[in-house]
Design an enzyme around this catalytic site. Structure first.
Site, PDB file in Angstrom:
ATOM      1  CB  CYS A 124      -0.982  -0.002   1.163  1.00 26.40           C
ATOM      2  SG  CYS A 124      -0.227   0.015   2.808  1.00 26.40           S
ATOM      3  CG  HIS A 165      -4.399  -0.264   3.876  1.00 27.20           C
ATOM      4  ND1 HIS A 165      -3.698  -1.065   2.991  1.00 27.20           N
ATOM      5  CD2 HIS A 165      -5.389   0.304   3.161  1.00 27.20           C
ATOM      6  CE1 HIS A 165      -4.262  -0.981   1.793  1.00 27.20           C
ATOM      7  NE2 HIS A 165      -5.290  -0.163   1.866  1.00 27.20           N
ATOM      8  CG  HIS A 177      -6.786   0.716  -1.519  1.00 33.01           C
ATOM      9  ND1 HIS A 177      -7.001  -0.043  -0.401  1.00 33.01           N
ATOM     10  CD2 HIS A 177      -7.917   0.590  -2.259  1.00 33.01           C
ATOM     11  CE1 HIS A 177      -8.203  -0.588  -0.443  1.00 33.01           C
ATOM     12  NE2 HIS A 177      -8.771  -0.200  -1.569  1.00 33.01           N
TER      13      HIS A 177
END
Length: 176
Positions: A83, A131, A143
């Site tokens: 990420c 994240h 993402h």
């Protein structure tokens, strides 16, 4: 995701930005005081510059849809991402430097309330944070995670809605 779908999504984002700019520009004409109009024009110009950078970052990311997720992916590589290497990569492709990890990225720029998210803002999940995604507008995030790799997800539904932690404006800080 097919190239046609990516192009259609990008076209919709561009149309939305164009309409926003047109509405902002038309509202400037409603001011009678020339000083107020000048202030609105300067503000609008800064906003347009931010939107342009955000649009470029989002377009870069959308072109990478489907690129595989790999935990701990090497920074700067575009054959797979985790990420934070993804956000770092697409911002770097547009001359914006971000730290490497999602935890570090969560301290970049300035805090933004969820209700004030703008395209190009970084959105963070979990506690502690591990994240990161890019807000692309209309309640959607760009993402990478899991088997799907780079993808677009609805921020306001299910797991993502429940695990939202915070967000940061990084473009407005970088553009100054």
């Amino acid at each position: 995701m097919t190239t046609t779908n990516s192009h259609n999504r990008l076209r919709k984002v561009c149309i939305g930005v164009s309409l926003s700019i047109a509405l902002a520009a038309s509202s400037i004409g409603m001011f009678d005081n020339s000083n107020t109009a000048f202030a609105a024009t300067a503000s609008t110009t800064k906003s347009v510059a931010r939107q342009t950078t955000a649009d470029q970052i989002i377009a870069t990311g959308l072109r990478l849809q489907g690129v595989p997720y790999e935990f701990g992916a090497e920074a700067g590589r575009s054959s797979s991402f985790d990420c934070s290497s993804f956000t770092q990569y697409i911002f770097a492709q547009n001359n914006i430097t971000l730290p490497r990890s999602s935890t570090q990225q969560s301290t970049a720029g300035t805090f933004v309330a969820r209700s004030q998210l703008q395209p190009g803002d970084l959105v963070f999940f979990y506690s502690p944070i591990h994240h990161v995604a890019v807000y692309i507008g209309d309640g959607k995030i760009l993402h990478t995670f899991g088997e799907g790799g780079v993808t677009v997800t609805d921020l306001n539904a299910g797991w993502w809605d429940e695990h939202y932690t915070t967000a940061r404006h990084v473009l407005s800080v970088s553009a100054n």
